[in-house]
Motif scaffolding. Structure first.
Motif, PDB file in Angstrom:
ATOM      1  N   SER A 158      -3.409   5.036 -13.979  1.00 26.11           N
ATOM      2  CA  SER A 158      -3.983   6.260 -13.426  1.00 26.11           C
ATOM      3  C   SER A 158      -4.347   6.043 -11.967  1.00 26.11           C
ATOM      4  O   SER A 158      -4.798   4.967 -11.583  1.00 26.11           O
ATOM      5  N   VAL A 159      -4.157   7.087 -11.178  1.00 25.08           N
ATOM      6  CA  VAL A 159      -4.469   7.013  -9.752  1.00 25.08           C
ATOM      7  C   VAL A 159      -4.953   8.383  -9.278  1.00 25.08           C
ATOM      8  O   VAL A 159      -4.511   9.412  -9.780  1.00 25.08           O
ATOM      9  N   GLU A 160      -5.892   8.355  -8.347  1.00 28.43           N
ATOM     10  CA  GLU A 160      -6.404   9.584  -7.737  1.00 28.43           C
ATOM     11  C   GLU A 160      -6.462   9.374  -6.233  1.00 28.43           C
ATOM     12  O   GLU A 160      -6.909   8.329  -5.762  1.00 28.43           O
ATOM     13  N   VAL A 161      -6.023  10.372  -5.482  1.00 28.44           N
ATOM     14  CA  VAL A 161      -6.120  10.324  -4.023  1.00 28.44           C
ATOM     15  C   VAL A 161      -7.495  10.844  -3.650  1.00 28.44           C
ATOM     16  O   VAL A 161      -7.833  11.986  -3.935  1.00 28.44           O
ATOM     17  N   VAL A 162      -8.324   9.982  -3.029  1.00 29.79           N
ATOM     18  CA  VAL A 162      -9.694  10.383  -2.715  1.00 29.79           C
ATOM     19  C   VAL A 162      -9.910  10.654  -1.232  1.00 29.79           C
ATOM     20  O   VAL A 162     -10.887  11.305  -0.866  1.00 29.79           O
TER      21      VAL A 162
ATOM     22  N   SER B 211      -9.498  -0.300 -10.907  1.00 30.40           N
ATOM     23  CA  SER B 211     -10.213  -1.408 -10.257  1.00 30.40           C
ATOM     24  C   SER B 211     -11.070  -0.963  -9.069  1.00 30.40           C
ATOM     25  O   SER B 211     -11.672  -1.794  -8.409  1.00 30.40           O
ATOM     26  N   GLY B 212     -11.131   0.336  -8.788  1.00 31.69           N
ATOM     27  CA  GLY B 212     -11.974   0.826  -7.706  1.00 31.69           C
ATOM     28  C   GLY B 212     -11.206   1.632  -6.678  1.00 31.69           C
ATOM     29  O   GLY B 212     -10.075   2.060  -6.914  1.00 31.69           O
ATOM     30  N   GLU B 213     -11.832   1.842  -5.515  1.00 39.89           N
ATOM     31  CA  GLU B 213     -11.206   2.585  -4.419  1.00 39.89           C
ATOM     32  C   GLU B 213     -10.574   1.604  -3.444  1.00 39.89           C
ATOM     33  O   GLU B 213     -11.176   0.581  -3.109  1.00 39.89           O
ATOM     34  N   HIS B 214      -9.372   1.964  -2.992  1.00 41.37           N
ATOM     35  CA  HIS B 214      -8.609   1.076  -2.115  1.00 41.37           C
ATOM     36  C   HIS B 214      -7.924   1.894  -1.022  1.00 41.37           C
ATOM     37  O   HIS B 214      -7.281   2.898  -1.313  1.00 41.37           O
ATOM     38  N   ALA B 215      -8.065   1.449   0.218  1.00 40.37           N
ATOM     39  CA  ALA B 215      -7.370   2.073   1.342  1.00 40.37           C
ATOM     40  C   ALA B 215      -6.038   1.348   1.527  1.00 40.37           C
ATOM     41  O   ALA B 215      -5.998   0.120   1.630  1.00 40.37           O
ATOM     42  N   ILE B 216      -4.949   2.119   1.528  1.00 42.14           N
ATOM     43  CA  ILE B 216      -3.621   1.551   1.749  1.00 42.14           C
ATOM     44  C   ILE B 216      -2.956   2.310   2.887  1.00 42.14           C
ATOM     45  O   ILE B 216      -3.324   3.442   3.204  1.00 42.14           O
ATOM     46  N   SER B 217      -1.981   1.674   3.506  1.00 46.31           N
ATOM     47  CA  SER B 217      -1.294   2.321   4.624  1.00 46.31           C
ATOM     48  C   SER B 217      -0.523   3.546   4.150  1.00 46.31           C
ATOM     49  O   SER B 217      -0.130   3.643   2.981  1.00 46.31           O
ATOM     50  N   ARG B 218      -0.292   4.456   5.055  1.00 39.79           N
ATOM     51  CA  ARG B 218       0.493   5.647   4.743  1.00 39.79           C
ATOM     52  C   ARG B 218       1.910   5.246   4.341  1.00 39.79           C
ATOM     53  O   ARG B 218       2.503   5.851   3.448  1.00 39.79           O
ATOM     54  N   GLU B 219       2.436   4.233   5.007  1.00 34.89           N
ATOM     55  CA  GLU B 219       3.787   3.761   4.692  1.00 34.89           C
ATOM     56  C   GLU B 219       3.861   3.277   3.253  1.00 34.89           C
ATOM     57  O   GLU B 219       4.791   3.596   2.511  1.00 34.89           O
ATOM     58  N   LEU B 220       2.874   2.488   2.822  1.00 32.97           N
ATOM     59  CA  LEU B 220       2.855   1.995   1.452  1.00 32.97           C
ATOM     60  C   LEU B 220       2.653   3.133   0.477  1.00 32.97           C
ATOM     61  O   LEU B 220       3.322   3.207  -0.568  1.00 32.97           O
ATOM     62  N   ALA B 221       1.758   4.049   0.776  1.00 29.88           N
ATOM     63  CA  ALA B 221       1.537   5.205  -0.100  1.00 29.88           C
ATOM     64  C   ALA B 221       2.816   6.010  -0.294  1.00 29.88           C
ATOM     65  O   ALA B 221       3.071   6.546  -1.364  1.00 29.88           O
ATOM     66  N   ASP B 222       3.639   6.054   0.744  1.00 26.10           N
ATOM     67  CA  ASP B 222       4.901   6.791   0.668  1.00 26.10           C
ATOM     68  C   ASP B 222       5.930   6.070  -0.202  1.00 26.10           C
ATOM     69  O   ASP B 222       6.862   6.685  -0.711  1.00 26.10           O
TER      70      ASP B 222
ATOM     71  N   GLY C 110      -0.696  -5.140  -7.937  1.00 27.97           N
ATOM     72  CA  GLY C 110      -1.304  -5.463  -9.225  1.00 27.97           C
ATOM     73  C   GLY C 110      -2.804  -5.662  -9.106  1.00 27.97           C
ATOM     74  O   GLY C 110      -3.577  -5.210  -9.958  1.00 27.97           O
ATOM     75  N   GLU C 111      -3.244  -6.339  -8.039  1.00 24.39           N
ATOM     76  CA  GLU C 111      -4.679  -6.536  -7.807  1.00 24.39           C
ATOM     77  C   GLU C 111      -5.397  -5.208  -7.604  1.00 24.39           C
ATOM     78  O   GLU C 111      -6.546  -5.041  -8.001  1.00 24.39           O
ATOM     79  N   LEU C 112      -4.706  -4.248  -6.981  1.00 25.64           N
ATOM     80  CA  LEU C 112      -5.293  -2.929  -6.734  1.00 25.64           C
ATOM     81  C   LEU C 112      -5.214  -2.014  -7.956  1.00 25.64           C
ATOM     82  O   LEU C 112      -5.824  -0.941  -7.959  1.00 25.64           O
ATOM     83  N   GLY C 113      -4.441  -2.416  -8.953  1.00 28.92           N
ATOM     84  CA  GLY C 113      -4.246  -1.561 -10.119  1.00 28.92           C
ATOM     85  C   GLY C 113      -3.203  -0.491  -9.891  1.00 28.92           C
ATOM     86  O   GLY C 113      -3.146   0.494 -10.622  1.00 28.92           O
ATOM     87  N   LEU C 114      -2.367  -0.663  -8.889  1.00 29.92           N
ATOM     88  CA  LEU C 114      -1.290   0.288  -8.595  1.00 29.92           C
ATOM     89  C   LEU C 114       0.006  -0.222  -9.214  1.00 29.92           C
ATOM     90  O   LEU C 114       0.882  -0.776  -8.550  1.00 29.92           O
ATOM     91  N   VAL C 115       0.099  -0.059 -10.530  1.00 29.84           N
ATOM     92  CA  VAL C 115       1.255  -0.495 -11.299  1.00 29.84           C
ATOM     93  C   VAL C 115       1.740   0.677 -12.147  1.00 29.84           C
ATOM     94  O   VAL C 115       0.972   1.605 -12.430  1.00 29.84           O
ATOM     95  N   PRO C 116       3.012   0.667 -12.544  1.00 34.03           N
ATOM     96  CA  PRO C 116       3.513   1.787 -13.344  1.00 34.03           C
ATOM     97  C   PRO C 116       2.641   2.099 -14.551  1.00 34.03           C
ATOM     98  O   PRO C 116       2.135   1.200 -15.225  1.00 34.03           O
ATOM     99  N   ASP C 117       2.441   3.376 -14.755  1.00 36.48           N
ATOM    100  CA  ASP C 117       1.658   3.979 -15.843  1.00 36.48           C
ATOM    101  C   ASP C 117       0.148   3.938 -15.614  1.00 36.48           C
ATOM    102  O   ASP C 117      -0.600   4.475 -16.418  1.00 36.48           O
TER     103      ASP C 117
END
Length: 151
Positions: free
Chosen positions: A116-120, A135-146, A107-114
């Motif tokens: 918008s997200v872009e892979v940069v 909310s900006g650019e955020h680095a997350i683990s590959r596991e979480l991204a999956d 939620g803090e990262l803005g990664l919630v259903p609906d």
């Protein structure tokens, strides 16, 4: 018979989560535990009223499909953030729902259903995936991204 019983409990759980978020304003990270407490006590009559009150939703607030009245479970088309190509844009379709701390973080990262997200960026050699949200650019683990689905 066992499968139908499990789908009925799943329907109760996901409808309750949707109701708790949409009508009572509970945060996304709190509804899973509350729905687990209530899912076995929900009558069929109350289930039908909640379903109607919510406008017959098809997905819970985490993005998981809700079985319909006939207990059919329809999975939509989605890919994980890890599967999106560099520069691809989409919207978050589903987030993992069992860990309240993880849901608060997403939620803090803005990664919630609906959302918008872009892979940069995708770092090589198993490094992180960088995504852009409102909310900006955020680095997350590959596991979480999956574990996060995008449409």
């Amino acid at each position: 018979e066992g499968r139908l019983g499990a789908l009925e409990v799943l329907r109760h759980h996901r409808l309750l989560e949707r109701y708790l978020v949409d009508r009572l304003g509970l945060p996304l990270d709190a509804v899973h535990a509350e729905a687990e407490l209530l899912e076995h006590a929900l009558s069929e009559e109350l289930e039908a009223k909640i379903d109607e009150e919510l406008g017959f939703p098809t997905h819970d607030p985490h993005g998981d499909p809700i079985p319909d009245r006939e207990l059919r479970l329809v999975h939509g088309e989605s890919r994980s953030l890890l599967d999106l190509e560099l520069g691809a844009r989409g919207s978050v379709a589903r987030v993992p729902d069992g860990d309240s701390e993880l849901l608060r973080y997403l939620g803090e990262l803005g990664l919630v259903p609906d959302a918008s997200v872009e892979v940069v960026a995708q770092a090589p050699f198993g490094g992180p995936v960088t995504v852009r949200t409102a909310s900006g650019e955020h680095a997350i683990s590959r596991e979480l991204a999956d574990r996060i689905a995008a449409a």
